[in-house]
Design a protein around this motif. Structure first.
Motif: not given
Ligand code: AQP
Length: 337
Positions: A46, A54-58, A60-62, A301
């Motif tokens: 990461d 990078q979009d922070p939320k995306e 984390r998801h990716k 999760k």
């Protein structure tokens, strides 16, 4: 195996987009093959992903999605250390030490930096330039013997070897000099719409790539509309105009473990249409269980977190040991903990 100890394998993938069949054929297929005979460390890198915006939320998801895809393609969390790079302290610290040994000239020669920084609108930040040193740290921190990668990462592993040799020469034997493991076929899967360019997970266009978790209808459509040429014969031949069919044959051969020559025989007298239809079915059949398993894991999760905690804890022990050895060798005063 040496003195009863398994050799060490390390590799990582950036969570910069949806993993493609290029990532699978070039790297992950080897990750799975090697898991029984080696001590393996497979990371989601990461920190590397931050070299492009990078979009922070995306992000984390990716990152979690890549871990789920590692498991979904067949990596057993009980056999492999699966972890997220930023969960282990040591990667960035070692990067500083190794950065002080790496010449600007060496970094300037890296073709991936030249390619990425020459794209229109590219953000050319210092991280993109020094990325190969972080990759060298990832590998050397764990004394990895082998690094399974696709062709595009070969140059970075070669730089890692040079840095390891330089450090060992200057400060005495410390790092294992790693070797890349690059598949003979499939080390560079090409974009389906532009078969002269590598299939990449972060390309914005998107129609030339197939993600491991794409919808089956999209997968079939992309294979069927892959660029080929005006010829008829299903043959693996050289030349830019044959790059499309060559790429499709490589994908078919790797996903079915069938030699290309056997495929050429099988399709004598048939056209590109028949071949693409069969290949679309094969890719969909291969990816459907991966997609289903990934989707199930992403609903659990807690389980993913348990896997990640275990992986990071084992990796952290090794990282601390190597880091404190390196600090001692270069002359830093040891902290009393
Ligand atoms: N097209 C490909 N064919 C074969 N192997 C490939 N790899 C990547 N693309 C292909 C291998 O997959 C691993 C993942 O590498 P990475 O995430 O560190 O980034 P990369 O090499 O830059 O791969 P991408 O997919 O092109 O990512 P982006 O778009 O973010 O740059 C490596 O072992 C790589 O060789």
């Amino acid at each position: 195996m040496e003195n009863g100890k398994k050799k060490i394998i390390l590799s990582g993938i950036q969570p910069t987009g949806q993993l493609t069949i290029g990532n699978y054929i070039g790297a992950m297929k080897n990750f799975v093959r090697l898991q029984n005979d080696y001590e393996t460390l497979y990371m989601v890198v990461d920190l590397h992903a931050l070299t492009v915006p990078q979009d922070p939320k995306e992000l984390r998801h990716k990152t979690l999605s890549v871990i789920a895809q590692y498991i979904a393609v067949g990596l057993d969390p009980d056999k492999n250390n699966l972890f997220i790079q930023s969960h282990v302290t040591g990667h960035t610290e070692l990067t500083w030490i190794l950065g002080c040994l790496t010449g600007l000239g060496e970094l300037s020669r890296m073709t991936q930096f030249k390619d990425k920084s020459s794209k229109p609108g590219a953000s050319i930040n210092a991280g993109l330039f020094t990325y190969p040193i972080l990759m060298a740290s990832d590998i050397l921190l764990y004394n990895a013997d082998f690094v399974p990668v696709g062709e595009d990462q070969k140059q970075h592993v070669e730089l890692t070897r040079d840095i390891a040799v330089k450090f060992n020469y200057r400060y005495s034997d410390t790092f294992t000099v790693p070797e890349p493991i690059i598949p003979k076929s499939g080390a560079r899967i090409m974009d389906l719409q532009n078969p002269l360019a590598k299939m990449s997970k972060s390309d914005t266009g998107g129609t030339g790539r197939i993600a491991l978790i794409d919808d089956p209808n999209i997968v079939a459509k992309r294979i069927k509309s892959a660029v080929t040429d005006s010829g008829m014969e299903i043959k693996f031949s050289e030349g830019d105009e044959k790059a499309g069919i060559r790429n499709l044959l490589t994908i078919y051969s790797n996903l079915t473990d069938t030699p290309v020559s056997e495929l050429e025989d099988k399709y004598i007298g048939k056209g590109y249409g028949d071949f693409k239809k069969d290949l679309a079915d094969i890719v969909v059949e291969k990816l459907t269980p991966i997609r289903n398993k990934h989707d199930d894991l992403m609903k659990n999760k807690d389980y993913l977190e348990t896997v990640l905690r275990k992986g990071a804890s084992a990796a952290q022990d090794k990282a601390w040991r190597m880091l404190s050895k390196v600090y001692r060798k270069v002359g830093l005063v040891q902290a009393s903990r």
